[in-house]
Enzyme design. Structure first.
Site, PDB file in Angstrom:
ATOM      1  N   ASP A   7       0.856  -1.187   0.000  1.00  0.00           N
ATOM      2  CA  ASP A   7       0.000   0.000   0.000  1.00  0.00           C
ATOM      3  C   ASP A   7       0.888   1.231   0.000  1.00  0.00           C
ATOM      4  OD1 ASP A   7      -2.448  -1.344   0.011  1.00  0.00           O
ATOM      5  OD2 ASP A   7      -2.512  -1.449   2.191  1.00  0.00           O
ATOM      6  N   ASP A  47      -7.010  -1.323  -4.641  1.00  0.00           N
ATOM      7  CA  ASP A  47      -8.075  -0.986  -3.689  1.00  0.00           C
ATOM      8  C   ASP A  47      -8.988   0.096  -4.263  1.00  0.00           C
ATOM      9  OD1 ASP A  47      -6.864  -2.717  -1.829  1.00  0.00           O
ATOM     10  OD2 ASP A  47      -5.700  -1.083  -0.930  1.00  0.00           O
TER      11      ASP A  47
END
Length: 164
Positions: free
Chosen positions: A123, A141
């Site tokens: 991330d 995401d």
């Protein structure tokens, strides 16, 4: 086979591939250029920050001992297979629904590949306001979330069309 690629939602599979490739490319750039936990401020409310997520959304089950890697990978591939089947069922007239499905597939596979290759999801996108931080996320995401919003839009659009 040509009919499947032109007359069903499979005509939008290029979007899933684009999301997957874009996600993996962005993660490679992060791995190659940003140290783990390094934060680079882009805007007063947005950082690029290299972090690892061993769990699912919002780091759910991040400290579960390792089994979650295989569990979430299995879920991602199972959901992708189901959504791929649903995508095939959509008609040429539908647009929003197959786009939503394609975004979800591309994002799910992007994160699943991370789990298979690294044992975690990379991330790097962080939104914040003062001391409040949204959990870090990535391109995959984002695609999944946009796909979910489009599913809701399609649901309301179809509801309105049925009542018209």
């Amino acid at each position: 086979m040509l009919k499947l690629l032109t007359q069903t939602g499979w005509r939008f599979l290029w979007l899933a591939v684009l999301v997957f490739v874009g996600d993996q490319y962005a993660k490679t750039l992060v791995l190659d250029n940003i140290e783990l936990y390094q934060a680079i401020q882009i805007l007063p409310f947005f950082n690029l920050t290299h972090v690892y997520n061993y769990g699912a959304a919002f780091s759910f089950l991040h400290d579960a001992g390792g089994w979650q890697r295989w569990f979430f990978t299995g879920i991602a591939f199972a959901v992708s297979a189901l959504v791929l089947w649903w995508l095939k069922q959509t008609t040429k007239e539908q647009t929003i629904l197959p786009i939503a499905f394609s975004l979800i597939i591309g994002g799910a596979i992007g994160n699943a590949v991370d789990r298979l290759m690294h044992g975690y999801v990379i991330d790097f996108l962080v939104l914040y306001y003062q001391d409040w931080y949204w959990p870090a996320f990535n391109v995959a995401d984002s695609a999944i979330c946009i796909g979910a919003v489009l599913l809701i839009v399609d649901m309301f659009k179809n509801k309105e069309e049925k009542h018209a």
